[in-house]
Design an enzyme around this catalytic site. Structure first.
Site, PDB file in Angstrom:
ATOM      1  N   SER A 145      24.813  26.617 -21.006  1.00 38.06           N
ATOM      2  CA  SER A 145      24.776  25.148 -21.091  1.00 38.06           C
ATOM      3  C   SER A 145      24.452  24.854 -22.575  1.00 38.06           C
ATOM      4  CB  SER A 145      24.090  24.367 -20.232  1.00 38.06           C
ATOM      5  OG  SER A 145      23.898  23.150 -20.305  1.00 38.06           O
ATOM      6  N   TYR A 155      16.504  21.995 -15.514  1.00 36.26           N
ATOM      7  CA  TYR A 155      17.699  22.771 -15.663  1.00 36.26           C
ATOM      8  C   TYR A 155      17.678  23.427 -17.176  1.00 36.26           C
ATOM      9  CZ  TYR A 155      22.776  23.379 -16.474  1.00 36.26           C
ATOM     10  OH  TYR A 155      24.184  23.786 -16.633  1.00 36.26           O
TER      11      TYR A 155
END
Length: 408
Positions: free
Chosen positions: A224, A237
């Site tokens: 990501s 995250y």
């Protein structure tokens, strides 16, 4: 020529290096036309500066033109044909839904032998794969945080492959345990993200590397942009993905002598997993509020936390439901004779990385805030402080006016 000082030439050299680096990054990223035109404007500015200051710039312009022609020639050559999928086995994690589910279907249709892991063999995603895919697809129930299940999956895969190696491992499984400011996030949330996104992926990769080295295969990891850039309210995250990105980059160097090629897929925003589930966001919201101490909740304010939840929910609802760009990137990484190190999958990701790499941090941070979570509320304590400061300022102004009236 003699009139130009050393700092002038240093300036031109730095400008040339900057523009050249920007051009190289853009061309390597295969971005859209607009950013490329912006980069060429930079080259034009550089050429204009050189033309204005010194005649030998003609030689430099000719050299730049020659380099571009050579580069354009290599780009117009037909790319080498992709490799054949026949006889190649791929192991994919996290196929209950999202990228993993769509990728398992596509690879099965291309003729790969697919080993797809799911958390629930009786779940809807697993049943759909069984119903729609060929007998060449094997479903395995694997929680990548459980080493016994990973070991069993390795035994099952090895038994079915026989003497063959594994062509590719697609590390797709991942979670975003929570959202919100780092101070508001429980330590268990940080550990939960690290357990799945980093340690789970590491466990699977280490376990399957002998099979991958045997086949001189590939490791493809879905990561990501949050692992490289400071997205607001995604600290847990993002930290897990940052650790994952460094791990994968290190593996790329270590596995090169073995002939194993390593690629990372960096998707833009897509509708996957629980992102469109209203009950999921409400559950996350309640869990976050219950985990906060009364003092912390008082300082931030419940309305501040609620606004964050609503912003994330709205962002997820507007995400792209078409997962094709990510699946296409995975297929390219699997079948390209020379796969890229990084694949930007989806609109805006390459531009985001360009801004992050070449613009001042103040600009890149503002770009992220405008692009991602556009918060309007400040924490309650800061609002009170701001209100207090405003009242104090008005009070002081009134006192000054009264004193001026008395003096008159």
């Amino acid at each position: 020529m003699d009139d130009y000082t050393l700092p002038f030439w240093i300036y031109l050299g730095v400008l040339a290096v900057f523009v050249g680096g920007a051009m190289k990054k853009i061309l390597a990223s295969h971005l859209s036309t607009a950013p490329t035109l912006v980069a060429w404007l930079g080259v034009t500015v550089l050429a204009e500066r050189l033309w204005a200051f010194c005649l030998p710039a003609l030689l430099l312009l000719m050299l730049l033109g020659l380099v571009w022609c050579l580069h354009a020639t290599t780009r117009t050559r037909p790319p080498p044909p992709p490799l054949s999928a026949q006889g190649k086995a791929v192991f994919i994690t996290g196929c209950d839904s999202g990228f993993g589910h769509a990728t398992a279907k596509r690879l099965d249709s291309l003729g790969f032998e697919v080993f797809a892991t799911v958390l629930d063999l009786s779940g809807e995603g697993a049943r759909e794969l069984q119903r729609t895919c060929s007998p060449h697809l094997t479903l395995l129930q694997v929680d990548i945080t459980q080493s016994q299940q990973v070991d069993q999956a390795l035994l099952d895969t090895r038994a079915k492959l026989g003497p063959r190696g594994l062509w590719a491992l697609v590390n797709n499984a991942g979670v975003c345990v929570n959202y919100g400011d780092a101070e508001l996030s429980l330590m268990s949330n940080f550990r939960g993200c690290m357990e799945v996104n980093f340690f789970g992926t590491l466990s699977v990769t280490k376990s399957f590397l002998p099979l991958l080295r045997q086949a001189k295969g590939r490791v493809i990891t879905i990561s990501s942009p949050a692992g490289d850039q400071p997205f607001p309210c995604l600290a847990a995250y993002g930290a897990s993905k940052a650790a994952l990105n460094l791990l994968i980059a290190t593996l790329r160097h270590e596995l090169e002598p073995w002939g194993v090629q390593v690629s990372t897929i960096l998707p833009s925003s897509y509708k996957t997993g629980q992102s469109t589930n209203q009950a999921y966001w409400e559950k996350q919201h309640r869990r976050l509020l219950q985990g906060l101490s009364p003092a912390l909740l008082e300082e931030y304010g419940e309305d501040y936390v609620t606004e964050t939840k609503e912003l994330f929910q709205s962002y997820a609802s507007h995400a792209n439901p078409d997962l094709t760009p990510v699946v296409d990137a995975i297929v390219q990484a699997l079948l390209a004779p020379q796969p890229r190190v990084r694949y930007f999958a989806g609109p805006g990701v390459g531009l985001m990385y360009f801004i992050h790499s070449y613009c001042p941090s103040s600009i890149s941070n503002r770009f992220l805030q405008k692009l991602f979570v556009k918060k309007k509320l400040m924490p309650r304590a800061l609002r009170k402080q701001s209100s207090f400061d405003l009242d104090l300022s008005l009070h002081n102004n009134n006192n000054n006016n009264n004193e001026e009236e008395k003096l008159k």
